[in-house]
Motif scaffolding. Structure first.
Motif, PDB file in Angstrom:
ATOM      1  N   LEU A  45      23.587  37.257  40.074  1.00 42.47           N
ATOM      2  CA  LEU A  45      25.043  37.330  40.198  1.00 42.47           C
ATOM      3  C   LEU A  45      25.452  37.806  41.590  1.00 42.47           C
ATOM      4  N   ASP A  46      24.618  38.611  42.221  1.00 40.64           N
ATOM      5  CA  ASP A  46      24.911  39.027  43.599  1.00 40.64           C
ATOM      6  C   ASP A  46      24.946  37.822  44.526  1.00 40.64           C
ATOM      7  N   GLU A  49      27.974  35.754  43.850  1.00 31.16           N
ATOM      8  CA  GLU A  49      29.166  36.336  44.470  1.00 31.16           C
ATOM      9  C   GLU A  49      29.245  35.971  45.941  1.00 31.16           C
ATOM     10  N   ASP A 898      28.087  44.211  30.633  1.00 32.45           N
ATOM     11  CA  ASP A 898      28.558  44.300  32.025  1.00 32.45           C
ATOM     12  C   ASP A 898      28.395  42.978  32.775  1.00 32.45           C
ATOM     13  N   PRO A 899      27.266  42.259  32.621  1.00 32.24           N
ATOM     14  CA  PRO A 899      27.167  40.936  33.272  1.00 32.24           C
ATOM     15  C   PRO A 899      28.223  39.952  32.784  1.00 32.24           C
ATOM     16  N   GLU A 901      31.258  40.688  31.866  1.00 33.93           N
ATOM     17  CA  GLU A 901      32.500  41.051  32.560  1.00 33.93           C
ATOM     18  C   GLU A 901      32.475  40.599  34.013  1.00 33.93           C
ATOM     19  N   ARG A 902      31.333  40.796  34.674  1.00 39.74           N
ATOM     20  CA  ARG A 902      31.252  40.431  36.091  1.00 39.74           C
ATOM     21  C   ARG A 902      31.355  38.927  36.283  1.00 39.74           C
ATOM     22  N   GLY A 905      34.907  37.856  35.994  1.00 46.75           N
ATOM     23  CA  GLY A 905      35.652  38.197  37.201  1.00 46.75           C
ATOM     24  C   GLY A 905      35.399  37.205  38.321  1.00 46.75           C
TER      25      GLY A 905
END
Length: 922
Positions: A45-46, A49, A898-899, A901-902, A905
């Motif tokens: 996910l980094d 992003e 949490d993943p 949610e990310r 986003g």
């Protein structure tokens, strides 16, 4: 594939495969490639992003370039030269005629289009002004878009517009002084008026207290007086009027603070009201003496000082004691409820009947004005009456000069207008209130001509129109474009405008002006033509419609909206504001050439009328189709960021989400969802079907007609960004067979359990079939459209069209991969017991409809990581339990919740980038 360039190249390669396999979907295949990388750990996910950030940066620059191209030239000196050139080829009388009437009324509205953060808006504006790449502002926290936020942004935009207007007036006066040194001081310039409905629009909302509107108007008064005082001080720091203006400024600011408080308590209201209504030498209610004094001084001053004084006088003449004029807005049903209390308490009278009109006619003839105070406002329960009471207090105690518009939404009966005139007369303000019906629904547009004929035939209305000096109507492109289609809506509105000219002529009202407020957004989906400012101004008020008024001898007052964050970009800097107003001044939508040759589009009605009807029929079929409705609501409103204080309410129960009706979604979210799904149906669809069987004749008509070519320019601009493959790709997310087959033959075996759960759950889901049927219908129509477009010259091809399409395709594929990531996380969360009537299946459905906040709330409640610890208690008795640290719940949060949610986003940030590539939200 860890760079945008590599993704774009891969997408291009995949597109080539459609030659071999027509049903192959390159967008979905790229999303699968990305999804596999995500699930294997090759792509984090980094890293996603970082890709999103690069795409966001590109989209901001793309948006800035579009804005710059639309407004060019942006250089202030170039725009000064254009204004000066307007005066070069006219005599003094023609100069006065041009500059003493507004070319345009600009209204700063605030429907939910505040998509960009303030920093992003600033970056786009800077880049549009400089021509450079936009500063990369990504991942910034979005501010809460409250009513106060919207109002503040509107005031900033109007302030820049005022400064730009002042510069234009100064330039025109300098040129006049040079050319007509003995006459120029007799000019009273008024090239533009500004207005706003932010804080005064009550249609569809109940969250604005009456004292909020009063407080806003007082704050606007204080803000404008600050600007007047600063402008006068720059001319003459010792000017005699400065003391009066600054005292009035301080008084208005104090009263604004009074009304910014909570005034629900009678004592607090009484104190605030008494301070406002009391006599006070600082209570400035009119600027007429100040304008006269400045003009008198200018008559005797040297040229430089005279220009400065007359520029300030022009600003005061235009704006009065506020940042601009204001528009209140209510719904027709609110007025109906209010008038029934007076004429039909038993609710037995049909307000559309001739009997109701006769009753209101008699009531209007007999009405006697009533005094009203702030207590009357506080206790009034009717929204409509409360608005009239608020207008009365504003006119009596804040600004006695500036008229107020009363816009009436969904107004389809003349009795509604007569009812509003009755309340205006009841509170003694009919000489300052412009009542304006809104024509936007399909019914209103269809029957609007008969409505205007009946209304203008009423003697009481004609008397009122002559008293005000104008007949006002409002035509809306957002709802009309959603329910009728943008092209049919524009043509229907155009015919309605022509009917207004005809009705005014037939009823002897050629001695008053026609003020036509065309409300639209900034995107092609909401009624703003992307083909440049000439098209933008001619689209809502065509040369044909303008000529109808000119030939009848009726003065025309055109008015348009600049809507929300998108519209305010035109005024985000002084340079952009000057460019915007200069384009309008040069094009002058209030004027027309009555001797221009007839456009064949209006002569060949055997072709053009059938063309219009066929597109409208096609659009209606979409709106009435369960397939279209289900596809648009497949994700609820979860594809969209919150972008305004007035938003569509989402149903709270899951069954309601599954059965969501399109009428539960307002126009802007509706159009924004189409944009996000990849195909602006309400702009494109139906044009191809309407041409079927008559391509050559229709293409010839379009090629010979300016109006016809304008229609096609809109379609081409939209079609250049559209992708039917993307629409189909969203349906594949719900394809049970896809999930069952994904780990087939030993690939991605670690996903076998999750894919099996998804496959089994989605066997009963209808969305794959829905999207496939919609894509098929769009494709058939698109094939016919392309045949027509091949016969019509492309007048304004999109620069780098394929690059833009690939950029959007990459964004869509990346978001589809994130959705697959979210689906897999959701089904991998360990099962939890049913609590508060919410089951695991309910949470899955929340994820599938992108109700992610609701899903996260339920998951965090099921797997808490914050709870009391034994060490928090001072107990003497020992305990060996609990014997674990509940690490399992923390791991569930870390690995799944949490993943999820990310990823969501990031998907919303992608949505912003897609809107930027399209040019606006919705």
């Amino acid at each position: 594939m860890t760079s945008v360039a590599s993704l774009s190249t891969r997408l291009q390669e995949l597109h080539q495969l459609t030659r071999q396999t027509p049903l192959f979907n390159p967008v979905f295949q790229l999303s699968l490639d990305l999804s596999r990388q995500l699930e294997s750990g090759e792509l984090s996910l980094d890293k996603v992003e970082l890709l999103v950030r690069e795409l966001e940066c590109h989209s901001l620059t793309s948006r800035a370039q579009r804005l710059r191209n639309n407004l060019a030239p942006v250089d202030p000196d170039a725009n000064d030269a254009e204004i000066a050139a307007l005066c070069a080829d006219c005599d003094f009388d023609a100069f006065r005629e041009q500059w003493e009437r507004p070319s345009l009324h600009a209204v700063f509205t605030a429907h939910p289009t505040f998509l960009l953060t303030p920093d992003q808006s600033e970056a786009v504006a800077e880049a549009a002004g400089s021509g450079e790449e936009a500063r990369c502002i990504t991942g910034a926290e979005r501010p809460a878009v409250t009513l106060d936020y919207e109002h503040d942004r509107a005031m900033q935009a109007i302030a820049h517009a005022q400064d730009a207007r002042d510069r234009i007036v100064r330039t025109a006066l300098r040129e006049a002084a040079r050319r007509w040194p003995d006459e120029w001081r007799n000019v009273a310039p008024l090239p533009f008026r500004f207005a706003s409905w932010v804080g005064y629009d009550m249609d569809g909302r109940t969250d604005i207290a009456w004292y909020t509107s009063i407080g806003f108007r007082l704050a606007e008064k204080a803000r404008r007086l600050v600007r007047y005082a600063d402008q006068l001080a720059a001319i003459d720091a010792g000017h005699v009027l400065l003391k009066e203006l600054t005292a009035a400024r301080d008084y208005a600011l104090a009263r604004a603070n009074d009304f910014a408080a909570d005034l629900t308590d009678p004592t607090a209201l009484s104190d605030a009201a008494n301070r406002l209504t009391a006599k006070d030498p600082r209570k400035l209610l009119t600027l007429a003496p100040h304008v006269a004094r400045l003009e008198d001084e200018a008559a005797e001053a040297d040229t430089k000082r005279a220009i400065a004084l007359k520029t300030l006088a022009a600003a005061m003449r235009a704006d009065g004691l506020g940042m601009g004029w204001i528009h209140f807005r209510v719904n027709a049903s609110q007025l109906h409820n209010a008038i029934r209390r007076r004429i039909d308490p038993d609710n037995t009278l049909d307000l559309s009947s001739k009997g109701a009109v006769a009753t209101l006619r008699e009531l209007l003839a007999k009405v006697q004005p009533l005094r009203a105070n702030f207590a009357a406002l506080a206790i009034e329960s009717s929204t409509a009456i409360r608005q009239f009471l608020a207008m009365a207090q504003i006119l009596h105690h804040i600004d006695a000069d500036a008229p107020i518009r009363m816009l009436i939404a969904e107004c389809e009966q003349p009795s509604t207008i007569l009812a509003s005139l009755y309340f205006a007369k009841l509170f003694g303000i009919e000489d300052k209130v412009d009542v304006s019906p809104l024509f936007e629904t399909e019914s209103a547009l269809e029957h609007g001509g008969r409505f205007l004929d009946a209304l203008l035939a009423e003697e009481s209305y004609r008397q009122y129109a002559r008293q005000r000096g104008r007949v006002c109507i409002q035509t809306g492109f957002s709802d009309a474009g959603r329910f009728v289609g943008q092209i049919p809506a524009s043509l229907a509105i155009e015919r309605l405008q022509g009917r207004l000219a005809q009705a005014m002529d037939a009823n002897g009202l050629t001695d008053v002006a026609a003020l036509i407020f065309n409300t639209h957004g900034e995107s092609m989906g909401r009624g703003a033509h992307p083909g440049g400012f000439d098209d933008r101004l001619a689209w809502p008020l065509s040369p044909w419609a303008r000529r109808r008024f000119a030939r009848a001898g009726i003065a025309l007052e055109p008015e348009v909206s600049f809507q929300g964050g998108d519209g305010y970009l035109h005024f985000a800097t002084p340079e952009l504001a000057l460019a915007t107003l200069t384009r309008i001044a040069v094009l002058d939508p209030s004027a027309t050439d009555i001797d221009a040759p007839a456009d064949p589009f209006y002569r060949r009605t055997d072709l053009s009328l059938d063309f219009y009807r066929a597109i409208r029929k096609h659009q209606r079929e979409h709106l009435e189709s369960a397939t279209y409705s289900r596809a648009l609501t497949a994700f609820g409103l979860g594809l969209l960021n919150p972008t305004g204080s007035r938003v569509s309410r989402r149903q709270s129960d899951l069954s309601a989400d599954r059965d969501m009706n399109l009428r539960q979604i307002r126009a802007i979210p509706h159009n924004a969802i189409l944009q996000q799904l990849g195909y602006p149906v309400n702009v494109i669809s139906g044009v191809g079907t309407a041409a079927d069987g008559n391509y050559e004749d229709l293409a010839q008509l379009i090629s010979e007609s300016e109006r016809g070519r304008q229609l096609i320019r809109l379609v081409r601009a939209s079609n250049a960004l559209a992708s039917i493959k993307t629409v189909a790709a969203y349906g594949e997310l719900f394809n049970s067979a896809y999930w069952a087959s994904r780990p087939y033959r030993g690939t991605e075996t670690h996903l076998s359990d999750a894919c099996e759960v998804l496959a089994e759950y989605l066997t009963k889901d209808d969305r794959t079939g829905v999207f496939r049927r919609l894509a098929s219908r769009l494709r058939v129509d698109a094939l016919k459209l392309h045949r027509l477009l091949d016969l019509v010259p492309d007048e304004s091809p999109l620069d780098g069209r394929e690059n833009v399409r690939r950029q959007i395709g990459v964004l869509q594929a990346l978001r589809l991969a994130l959705f697959q990531y979210m689906f897999l996380r959701a089904v991998s969360v360990p099962a939890f017991s049913r609590a508060n009537d919410i089951s695991r299946d309910d949470v899955l459905e929340m994820v599938f409809t992108l109700r992610i906040d609701d899903a996260l709330e339920q998951l965090r409640r099921a797997y808490p990581t914050s709870f009391p610890q034994p060490g928090d208690f001072a107990l003497d008795e020992p305990s060996d339990y609990p014997d674990g640290d509940n690490e399992g719940y923390s791991a569930i949060r870390r690995d799944y919740i949490d993943p999820l949610e990310r990823a969501y986003g990031l998907s919303l940030r992608i949505g912003t980038a897609i809107a930027n590539e399209f040019g606006a939200h919705g």
